[in-house]
Design a protein around this motif. Structure first.
Motif, PDB file in Angstrom:
ATOM      1  N   UNK A 332       0.817  -1.090   0.055  1.00 26.00           N
ATOM      2  CA  UNK A 332       0.184   0.072   0.054  1.00 26.00           C
ATOM      3  C   UNK A 332       0.946   1.508   0.010  1.00 26.00           C
ATOM      4  N   UNK A 333       1.938   1.295   0.766  1.00 22.60           N
ATOM      5  CA  UNK A 333       2.835   2.467   0.732  1.00 22.60           C
ATOM      6  C   UNK A 333       3.499   2.737  -0.514  1.00 22.60           C
ATOM      7  N   UNK A 334       4.002   1.601  -1.178  1.00 21.30           N
ATOM      8  CA  UNK A 334       4.394   1.803  -2.579  1.00 21.30           C
ATOM      9  C   UNK A 334       3.500   2.423  -3.597  1.00 21.30           C
ATOM     10  N   UNK A 335       2.157   1.799  -3.591  1.00 22.18           N
ATOM     11  CA  UNK A 335       1.224   2.188  -4.340  1.00 22.18           C
ATOM     12  C   UNK A 335       0.895   3.665  -3.991  1.00 22.18           C
ATOM     13  N   UNK A 336       0.738   4.050  -2.784  1.00 15.97           N
ATOM     14  CA  UNK A 336       0.355   5.362  -2.542  1.00 15.97           C
ATOM     15  C   UNK A 336       1.716   6.226  -3.065  1.00 15.97           C
ATOM     16  N   UNK A 337       3.038   6.071  -2.804  1.00 13.58           N
ATOM     17  CA  UNK A 337       3.853   6.719  -3.339  1.00 13.58           C
ATOM     18  C   UNK A 337       3.938   7.206  -4.641  1.00 13.58           C
ATOM     19  N   UNK A 338       3.637   6.040  -5.458  1.00 16.23           N
ATOM     20  CA  UNK A 338       3.419   5.881  -7.008  1.00 16.23           C
ATOM     21  C   UNK A 338       2.416   6.895  -7.481  1.00 16.23           C
ATOM     22  N   UNK A 339       1.301   6.932  -6.555  1.00 13.87           N
ATOM     23  CA  UNK A 339      -0.037   7.941  -7.351  1.00 13.87           C
ATOM     24  C   UNK A 339       0.378   9.321  -6.889  1.00 13.87           C
ATOM     25  N   UNK A 340       1.011   9.466  -5.820  1.00 13.34           N
ATOM     26  CA  UNK A 340       1.515  11.098  -5.322  1.00 13.34           C
ATOM     27  C   UNK A 340       2.609  11.567  -6.489  1.00 13.34           C
ATOM     28  N   UNK A 341       3.571  10.598  -6.659  1.00 10.49           N
ATOM     29  CA  UNK A 341       4.393  10.932  -7.695  1.00 10.49           C
ATOM     30  C   UNK A 341       4.056  11.322  -9.087  1.00 10.49           C
ATOM     31  N   UNK A 342       3.006  10.734  -9.515  1.00 11.03           N
ATOM     32  CA  UNK A 342       2.139  10.931 -10.890  1.00 11.03           C
ATOM     33  C   UNK A 342       1.270  12.255 -10.603  1.00 11.03           C
TER      34      UNK A 342
END
Length: 391
Positions: A332-342
């Motif tokens: 979930x952390x990796x997915x959240x970070x990826x969404x925020x970076x986009x």
């Protein structure tokens, strides 16, 4: 984010006086003064705590009422339900009092209840009270919760169910209509130490009951390893009475541990003495994982297991829950970070709010902490719960 440090200053005269009486390095004396320790006797209590430093449980407001009501239940053969929160503090408190009451009262007349994190939420629940009613319990002792449940405890009262509330959270202006409230943070409670955790308040109730019922002085001390675990996990101040409880609790955890503590320690592969950091980062996450990923009742079964083999079976379940929690946390952390970076606009925002309907409800709080560590902003992480968002 700009960090502002407030450095405590030590009065040089007091540092000199303390150094003269202790005969130790000036730097240590300065640190002691900064912690409010100014005399030889205070320093001795800090470095060499003794059980005699613990306050009498009878100083706590309503302790006499609580003990009298429980003894009344013993005499009348009433059924007693021990009710606690699903975190480390709540489950250890329930395990301690549940075991003790079964030594005083027929075991079939004592049970425990841990609310389900997602079906019932934190603290006293209507479902829990209905469980008490449907199963003939006329006395409920709540631990680490209840002080803010005035309406629900009033609901229980209409059905003839009495409550004893043992809590350490700040009370509201309106207190619940319980037969006794044990909480040193009550404004009119004369108990000298205010920073007990929920398990610590439960320990005080056990101590008072043991004294009245003629148990050996050592009986309450047999629960101190669980009390120390709660102190460590709940991040309460480790000073004053908590320091004494933590010191002797760690001693017991290393010499004659509860079967549950021993099983979790073995599964974790620790080869040296337990320290407070081990309780915080090794024991507590496995205990909390049960409530986050599944049902925290298994924690009470772990800490009340009569032998190591049964404790190991429950500890293995907690270990698996914690592994699942770590995997969900990472993904979930990796997915959240990826969404925020986009999100090109995120860098200009002063807060972080992110939502995915499939994220696990038990881990969103941990993921929010990870995002705060990365972006240093107020953060809300949401998932879907029924027809609503949940943080």
């Amino acid at each position: 984010m700009e960090k502002r440090w407030n450095i405590l200053q030590a009065d040089p005269a007091r540092v000199g006086d303390l150094q003269a009486s202790l005969g130790i390095n000036e730097v240590l004396c300065r640190l002691l003064i900064q912690r409010g320790i100014r005399t030889f006797d205070e320093a001795r209590s800090f470095f060499r705590p003794t059980i005699n430093d613990l306050h009498s449980p009878w100083l706590m407001k309503d302790m006499e009422k609580a003990v009298a009501r429980i003894r009344q239940a013993f005499g009348a053969g009433e059924k007693i339900l021990v009710y606690g929160d699903y975190d480390v503090d709540g489950t250890t408190a329930v395990a301690c009092l549940f075991q003790f009451l079964r030594k005083c009262h027929p075991p079939e007349k004592v049970d425990f209840y841990i609310p389900h994190r997602y079906r019932e939420g934190y603290g006293i629940s209507r479902q829990g009270i209905d469980f008490a009613r449907d199963n003939g319990f006329t006395l409920v002792v709540s631990l680490d919760c209840g002080i803010k449940s005035a309406d629900l405890i009033q609901y229980a009262d209409t059905m003839g169910i009495d409550f004893i509330v043992c809590d350490h959270h700040l009370p509201d202006l309106v207190l619940p209509p319980a037969v006794a409230i044990l909480n040193p943070k009550q404004k009119d409670c004369p108990y000298p130490y205010k920073e007990l955790c929920g398990c610590g308040v439960g320990f005080k109730l056990i101590t008072a009951l043991a004294q009245q019922l003629g148990f050996p002085e050592e009986e309450p001390l047999s629960y101190l390893d669980l009390v120390a675990t709660a102190i460590a996990a709940d991040i309460v101040s480790i000073d004053g009475e908590n320091r004494v409880l933590a010191y002797y609790g760690l001693k017991k955890a290393n010499e004659t541990p509860n079967n549950g503590i021993r099983a979790l320690t073995q599964l974790s592969g620790l080869q040296k003495q337990l320290k407070m950091t081990n309780l915080v980062f090794m024991i507590a996450p496995r205990v909390n994982a049960a409530g986050r990923m599944d049902d925290a009742r298994k924690v009470v079964h772990l800490f009340t297991a009569p032998d190591l083999s049964e404790a190991m079976a429950y500890a293995t379940q907690l270990h698996a829950d914690n592994s699942d929690r770590k995997e969900a946390d990472y993904n979930m952390t990796e997915e959240a970070l990826a969404l925020l970076e986009k999100d090109a606009s995120h860098s200009a925002r002063r807060s972080t709010v992110i939502y995915q309907p499939h994220w696990h409800k038990g881990v969103v709080g941990i993921v929010a902490s990870r995002l705060i560590e990365r972006y240093y902003r107020p953060t809300v992480v949401l998932t879907r719960s029924g027809e609503a968002g949940r943080r």
